[in-house]
Design a protein around this motif. Sequence first.
Motif, PDB file in Angstrom:
ATOM      1  N   HIS A  79      -3.418 102.527   9.902  1.00 26.19           N
ATOM      2  CA  HIS A  79      -3.328 102.663  11.349  1.00 26.19           C
ATOM      3  C   HIS A  79      -4.631 102.136  11.948  1.00 26.19           C
ATOM      4  N   PRO A  80      -4.642 101.797  13.237  1.00 26.67           N
ATOM      5  CA  PRO A  80      -5.801 101.119  13.823  1.00 26.67           C
ATOM      6  C   PRO A  80      -6.715 102.078  14.593  1.00 26.67           C
ATOM      7  N   HIS A  81      -7.936 101.600  14.840  1.00 33.97           N
ATOM      8  CA  HIS A  81      -8.873 102.273  15.736  1.00 33.97           C
ATOM      9  C   HIS A  81      -9.681 101.229  16.487  1.00 33.97           C
ATOM     10  N   THR A  82     -10.138 101.586  17.679  1.00 35.21           N
ATOM     11  CA  THR A  82     -11.094 100.762  18.425  1.00 35.21           C
ATOM     12  C   THR A  82     -12.098 101.674  19.124  1.00 35.21           C
ATOM     13  N   GLY A  83     -13.311 101.162  19.315  1.00 27.46           N
ATOM     14  CA  GLY A  83     -14.275 101.782  20.214  1.00 27.46           C
ATOM     15  C   GLY A  83     -14.861 103.104  19.775  1.00 27.46           C
ATOM     16  N   LEU A  84     -14.779 103.433  18.478  1.00 28.47           N
ATOM     17  CA  LEU A  84     -15.227 104.748  18.033  1.00 28.47           C
ATOM     18  C   LEU A  84     -15.756 104.674  16.606  1.00 28.47           C
ATOM     19  N   GLN A  85     -16.337 105.787  16.173  1.00 32.43           N
ATOM     20  CA  GLN A  85     -16.648 106.015  14.763  1.00 32.43           C
ATOM     21  C   GLN A  85     -15.848 107.230  14.302  1.00 32.43           C
ATOM     22  N   THR A  86     -15.178 107.108  13.161  1.00 34.32           N
ATOM     23  CA  THR A  86     -14.540 108.274  12.561  1.00 34.32           C
ATOM     24  C   THR A  86     -15.541 108.940  11.620  1.00 34.32           C
ATOM     25  N   ASP A  99      -9.830 100.818   3.747  1.00 36.23           N
ATOM     26  CA  ASP A  99      -9.873 100.232   5.088  1.00 36.23           C
ATOM     27  C   ASP A  99      -9.877  98.706   5.029  1.00 36.23           C
ATOM     28  N   SER A 100      -9.783  98.119   6.214  1.00 31.97           N
ATOM     29  CA  SER A 100      -9.698  96.663   6.321  1.00 31.97           C
ATOM     30  C   SER A 100     -11.046  95.981   6.141  1.00 31.97           C
ATOM     31  N   VAL A 121     -10.419  98.067  13.622  1.00 28.32           N
ATOM     32  CA  VAL A 121     -10.383  98.307  12.187  1.00 28.32           C
ATOM     33  C   VAL A 121      -9.089  99.041  11.888  1.00 28.32           C
ATOM     34  N   SER A 122      -8.660  99.014  10.647  1.00 29.27           N
ATOM     35  CA  SER A 122      -7.523  99.842  10.230  1.00 29.27           C
ATOM     36  C   SER A 122      -7.877 100.498   8.905  1.00 29.27           C
ATOM     37  N   ARG A 319      -7.086  90.928  14.254  1.00 26.02           N
ATOM     38  CA  ARG A 319      -8.031  91.870  14.858  1.00 26.02           C
ATOM     39  C   ARG A 319      -8.263  93.111  14.006  1.00 26.02           C
ATOM     40  N   PHE A 320      -7.197  93.685  13.447  1.00 25.69           N
ATOM     41  CA  PHE A 320      -7.315  94.945  12.718  1.00 25.69           C
ATOM     42  C   PHE A 320      -7.347  94.769  11.207  1.00 25.69           C
ATOM     43  N   GLY A 321      -7.298  93.543  10.743  1.00 28.60           N
ATOM     44  CA  GLY A 321      -7.432  93.272   9.323  1.00 28.60           C
ATOM     45  C   GLY A 321      -6.311  93.857   8.488  1.00 28.60           C
ATOM     46  N   LEU A 322      -6.531  93.863   7.178  1.00 31.46           N
ATOM     47  CA  LEU A 322      -5.521  94.308   6.216  1.00 31.46           C
ATOM     48  C   LEU A 322      -6.106  95.392   5.323  1.00 31.46           C
ATOM     49  N   VAL A 323      -5.359  96.484   5.161  1.00 29.45           N
ATOM     50  CA  VAL A 323      -5.703  97.519   4.188  1.00 29.45           C
ATOM     51  C   VAL A 323      -4.873  97.243   2.947  1.00 29.45           C
ATOM     52  N   HIS A 324      -5.509  96.879   1.850  1.00 26.66           N
ATOM     53  CA  HIS A 324      -4.781  96.527   0.634  1.00 26.66           C
ATOM     54  C   HIS A 324      -4.175  97.778  -0.017  1.00 26.66           C
ATOM     55  N   GLY A 325      -3.064  97.553  -0.733  1.00 31.97           N
ATOM     56  CA  GLY A 325      -2.425  98.643  -1.464  1.00 31.97           C
ATOM     57  C   GLY A 325      -1.264  99.291  -0.754  1.00 31.97           C
ATOM     58  N   HIS A 326      -0.775  98.661   0.322  1.00 31.72           N
ATOM     59  CA  HIS A 326       0.326  99.256   1.084  1.00 31.72           C
ATOM     60  C   HIS A 326       1.461  98.262   1.311  1.00 31.72           C
TER      61      HIS A 326
END
Length: 353
Positions: A79-86, A99-100, A121-122, A319-326
Amino acid sequence: MTNLEVSPKEELCPAGQPGGSAGTGPCLQLWPAREVPLGGVRAMNVLRTLPQRGLPTVGAWCFLDSFGPDRVAMSVLPHPHTGLQTVTWPLAGNIRHRDSVGSDVIVRPGELNIMTAGHGVSHSEFAVLPGRASGTGSNDGGTADAGMELPLQRGLQLWVALPDGERHRAPAFEQHRDLPEVAGDGFTATVMVGSFAGVESPATMYSPIVGADISCAGSLRLPLDPEFEHAVLVLDGGITLDGQDVPAGPLGYLGTGRSLLEIEAAPGTRFILLGGEPFQEELLMWWNFVGRTHDEVAQARQDWEDQADLADQESEGSRFGLVHGHGPDSGAEAGRIPAPPLPGVRLRPRTRS
């Protein structure tokens, strides 16, 4: 971790004010947690204490979910995120993060994951099940074998808003396995982010901030930065401050102007201290996006949806790239989380009371 509400509400967080977000100075306000049924891919409920109607931020902290303790196999697809830090802080159970940016790590209790979304990012998160993964190898989607007891899961997921000058930066990830600790009369503290009691975390943050996990009992005095606003979330036990009991569950907002926090703590008490300079920018939050305007958030949503049918190579450059393994052959870990539909009206502000 993600906000998996089917119909997420928009949150426009008003700018904080120097010397006090609401002009209150020192105070004690108890903001109750609300239960959010996330269901579906994760099949667990969380207790959310930020954002609140009337209290959308504490410093740059803009989101706080507490999950567990529960024996549920966390399964959160990309899933994606913008403008923050988790900020991921597990209390029990191990979580695999991918992650991506290319990260593939296990985070354990006492360790900290920081993912900076920046422009986009995703990522995915899955519980590590017994016998399935001892490191970053395969982990069959958080799907338990018949008769296997699921591990206990408990933890906190927090978001930190990025200031305007940093929110379009490239995404990044870091993990800290050996965080600094500080001890005083009646307490020990792990400094997750920022500085506390003269000890500084190595975590990269982009605004003046503090986050500490504190275990304590009896009478104690904790140093605070009077320029910060602060809040406490009791995890176990309970504390009394300003003559008022603060039990486990609600978020205790302390206002600004405190240089010392004097509390009485029950035996075995553990709480999280959060704080930061009042955030002086308006934030528009919707689903997993932190932006400034309706159009900006709508564009981020569209960009994520546009990636759904791309080949892996094209996704890697998006923009959000690819998370491998899915991919389609990944069993229970195949797929991604689609964005919910935007409401039929423009996203509107929510003010601080």
